[in-house]
Design an enzyme around this catalytic site. Structure first.
Site, PDB file in Angstrom:
ATOM      1  N   PHE A 159       0.815  -1.209   0.000  1.00 12.89           N
ATOM      2  CA  PHE A 159       0.000   0.000   0.000  1.00 12.89           C
ATOM      3  C   PHE A 159       0.853   1.267   0.000  1.00 12.89           C
ATOM      4  O   PHE A 159       0.857   2.057  -0.954  1.00 12.89           O
ATOM      5  CB  PHE A 159      -0.927  -0.059   1.214  1.00 12.89           C
ATOM      6  CG  PHE A 159      -1.774   1.152   1.456  1.00 12.89           C
ATOM      7  CD1 PHE A 159      -2.229   1.947   0.421  1.00 12.89           C
ATOM      8  CD2 PHE A 159      -2.146   1.480   2.758  1.00 12.89           C
ATOM      9  CE1 PHE A 159      -3.030   3.054   0.653  1.00 12.89           C
ATOM     10  CE2 PHE A 159      -2.944   2.576   3.013  1.00 12.89           C
ATOM     11  CZ  PHE A 159      -3.387   3.371   1.962  1.00 12.89           C
ATOM     12  N   GLU A 183       9.372   0.155   3.730  1.00  9.36           N
ATOM     13  CA  GLU A 183       7.960  -0.021   4.054  1.00  9.36           C
ATOM     14  C   GLU A 183       7.603  -1.491   4.215  1.00  9.36           C
ATOM     15  O   GLU A 183       6.477  -1.824   4.599  1.00  9.36           O
ATOM     16  CB  GLU A 183       7.088   0.588   2.946  1.00  9.36           C
ATOM     17  CG  GLU A 183       7.465   2.003   2.544  1.00  9.36           C
ATOM     18  CD  GLU A 183       7.424   2.989   3.681  1.00  9.36           C
ATOM     19  OE1 GLU A 183       6.501   2.905   4.520  1.00  9.36           O
ATOM     20  OE2 GLU A 183       8.333   3.853   3.751  1.00  9.36           O
ATOM     21  N   TYR A 195       2.800  -7.069  16.877  1.00  7.31           N
ATOM     22  CA  TYR A 195       3.117  -6.161  15.771  1.00  7.31           C
ATOM     23  C   TYR A 195       3.620  -4.829  16.315  1.00  7.31           C
ATOM     24  O   TYR A 195       4.689  -4.337  15.919  1.00  7.31           O
ATOM     25  CB  TYR A 195       1.889  -5.945  14.886  1.00  7.31           C
ATOM     26  CG  TYR A 195       2.053  -4.763  13.957  1.00  7.31           C
ATOM     27  CD1 TYR A 195       2.895  -4.835  12.855  1.00  7.31           C
ATOM     28  CD2 TYR A 195       1.371  -3.568  14.190  1.00  7.31           C
ATOM     29  CE1 TYR A 195       3.067  -3.745  12.014  1.00  7.31           C
ATOM     30  CE2 TYR A 195       1.531  -2.478  13.345  1.00  7.31           C
ATOM     31  CZ  TYR A 195       2.380  -2.569  12.264  1.00  7.31           C
ATOM     32  OH  TYR A 195       2.545  -1.489  11.437  1.00  7.31           O
ATOM     33  N   LYS A 209      -4.951  -5.915   1.002  1.00 12.96           N
ATOM     34  CA  LYS A 209      -4.661  -6.075   2.431  1.00 12.96           C
ATOM     35  C   LYS A 209      -5.693  -6.900   3.191  1.00 12.96           C
ATOM     36  O   LYS A 209      -5.509  -7.193   4.370  1.00 12.96           O
ATOM     37  CB  LYS A 209      -4.512  -4.699   3.091  1.00 12.96           C
ATOM     38  CG  LYS A 209      -3.303  -3.919   2.603  1.00 12.96           C
ATOM     39  CD  LYS A 209      -3.133  -2.609   3.347  1.00 12.96           C
ATOM     40  CE  LYS A 209      -2.822  -2.819   4.807  1.00 12.96           C
ATOM     41  NZ  LYS A 209      -2.559  -1.545   5.504  1.00 12.96           N
ATOM     42  N   ASN A 217      -3.855   5.844  11.119  1.00 11.78           N
ATOM     43  CA  ASN A 217      -4.771   5.047  10.301  1.00 11.78           C
ATOM     44  C   ASN A 217      -4.764   5.541   8.862  1.00 11.78           C
ATOM     45  O   ASN A 217      -5.507   6.456   8.516  1.00 11.78           O
ATOM     46  CB  ASN A 217      -6.184   5.088  10.881  1.00 11.78           C
ATOM     47  CG  ASN A 217      -6.359   4.123  12.032  1.00 11.78           C
ATOM     48  OD1 ASN A 217      -5.790   4.342  13.091  1.00 11.78           O
ATOM     49  ND2 ASN A 217      -7.099   3.061  11.826  1.00 11.78           N
ATOM     50  N   SER A 229       5.069   2.724  13.519  1.00  7.28           N
ATOM     51  CA  SER A 229       3.613   2.591  13.574  1.00  7.28           C
ATOM     52  C   SER A 229       3.053   3.234  14.840  1.00  7.28           C
ATOM     53  O   SER A 229       3.699   3.216  15.898  1.00  7.28           O
ATOM     54  CB  SER A 229       3.223   1.112  13.563  1.00  7.28           C
ATOM     55  OG  SER A 229       1.838   0.958  13.784  1.00  7.28           O
TER      56      SER A 229
END
Length: 338
Positions: free
Chosen positions: A11, A75, A139, A181, A172, A116
């Site tokens: 993405f 990424e 994660y 995804k 987000n 993140s």
């Protein structure tokens, strides 16, 4: 100028390549794993110099096989927040990133990488500081551990780096090229498909002290994410960890209403208020899945103090503007396939 983009068919990676192409930059080495072959679609309309499988890239890069590389946009990662295999997650998101960082430092290659907002997890403050970092899943921990590793080696402000190292805590993100995804695609993407199939969209009901659809997130349009990445690319003296969100929390209800009204407008129908959409059953409120209970962030809002202090004054789209643009892009994509 040679540039590497890992996660290139993903993405954010594919959108960064699109942004580089728009500047006339196409000497790009795309790195990814195309086991999911349909991801090729994210690269098909882009200009790159070469494609390298992720299993081969990291060792080759460490051996300087690609010559002088100006920058790596890193990424590539497993971004599934519900993945429970911690060994797999740490190998992919932490160990490979550490190897890449070491090679970049040795070769004086700039590293712009994806962290993140999941690093904050259960926190109610979203500032790039250790006391606010409380990941709720492996994660988020894998991303945090890499940030912590760089702080130890480079100092809290990354002032010890030999060349630019900038990490971006994505909030987000939504927008074109996320169709592969699955469950991890944005709520806007899922709601587009729900409205097309059922004439309504779905949102979580009451949870975490918030009313129906009232949970709030910092939703950031992909074009803004690319713009900030390229701002740092243009400013190689800027290093550190930076939040990359709008700085504005908005409820999921705003996303749902933007989806519904944009798609209704395309059909020639008048816009609705939230109350009208809910009363007309265009928004279907459902229970949060048991697997997410206790692991779900009900509120996020990026603190942009560090980003602004670095000199990046980019103006971010709000949900109403970004989601409307996204719905139009998805509709145009459907028309092109017809």
């Amino acid at each position: 100028m040679k540039i590497v983009v890992t996660g290139a068919a993903g993405f954010i990676g594919s959108n960064i390549i699109k942004g580089l192409n728009a500047r006339g930059i196409d000497n790009i080495i795309a790195v990814d794993d195309l086991t999911d072959g349909d991801k090729f679609r994210n690269l098909a309309d882009l200009q790159i110099a070469d494609y390298i499988d992720a299993d081969d890239f990291y060792e080759l890069f460490a051996d300087s096989a690609f010559g002088n590389v100006e920058a790596v946009f890193h990424e590539g990662a497993c971004s599934d927040t519900m993945e429970s295999d911690g060994k797999y997650m740490m190998d992919n998101n932490y160990a490979l990133s550490c190897d890449l960082f070491a090679a970049c430092q040795e070769q004086r290659t700039r590293l712009l990488y994806a962290s993140s907002a999941a690093t904050y997890g259960g926190s109610d403050t979203f500032r790039e500081s250790p006391e606010f970092e409380k990941p709720l899943n492996v994660y988020g921990y894998s991303k945090l551990l890499f940030d912590q590793r760089l702080r130890r080696e480079l100092g809290a402000d990354f002032s010890g780096t030999a060349t630019q190292v900038a990490g971006f805590r994505y909030f987000n993100v939504y927008g074109p090229r996320e169709q592969h995804k699955g469950r991890m695609a944005s709520v806007a993407f899922h709601q587009f498909n729900q409205f097309r199939a059922e004439g309504k969209v779905k949102l979580f009901g009451e949870y975490g002290g918030y009313g129906r659809g009232g949970q709030m997130r910092d939703f950031v349009f992909i074009d803004d994410v690319v713009a900030v990445n390229l701002w740092f690319f243009d400013n190689p003296g800027k290093s550190g960890i930076f939040n990359l969100g709008t700085g504005r929390a908005q409820p999921f209800n705003d996303v749902a209403l933007a989806v519904v009204n944009t798609l209704r407008q395309q059909q020639g129908d008048a816009p609705l208020t939230l109350e009208e959409a809910a009363h007309g059953s265009l928004i279907d409120y459902i229970d949060i899945p048991p697997a997410l209970v206790g692991k779900y962030q009900s509120y996020t809002q990026a603190d942009l103090t560090a980003l602004r202090a670095a000199g990046c004054q980019h103006v971010f789209a709000d949900v109403q503007t970004g989601v409307a643009a996204y719905m139009c892009a998805l509709t145009q994509g459907e028309a092109a396939k017809a």
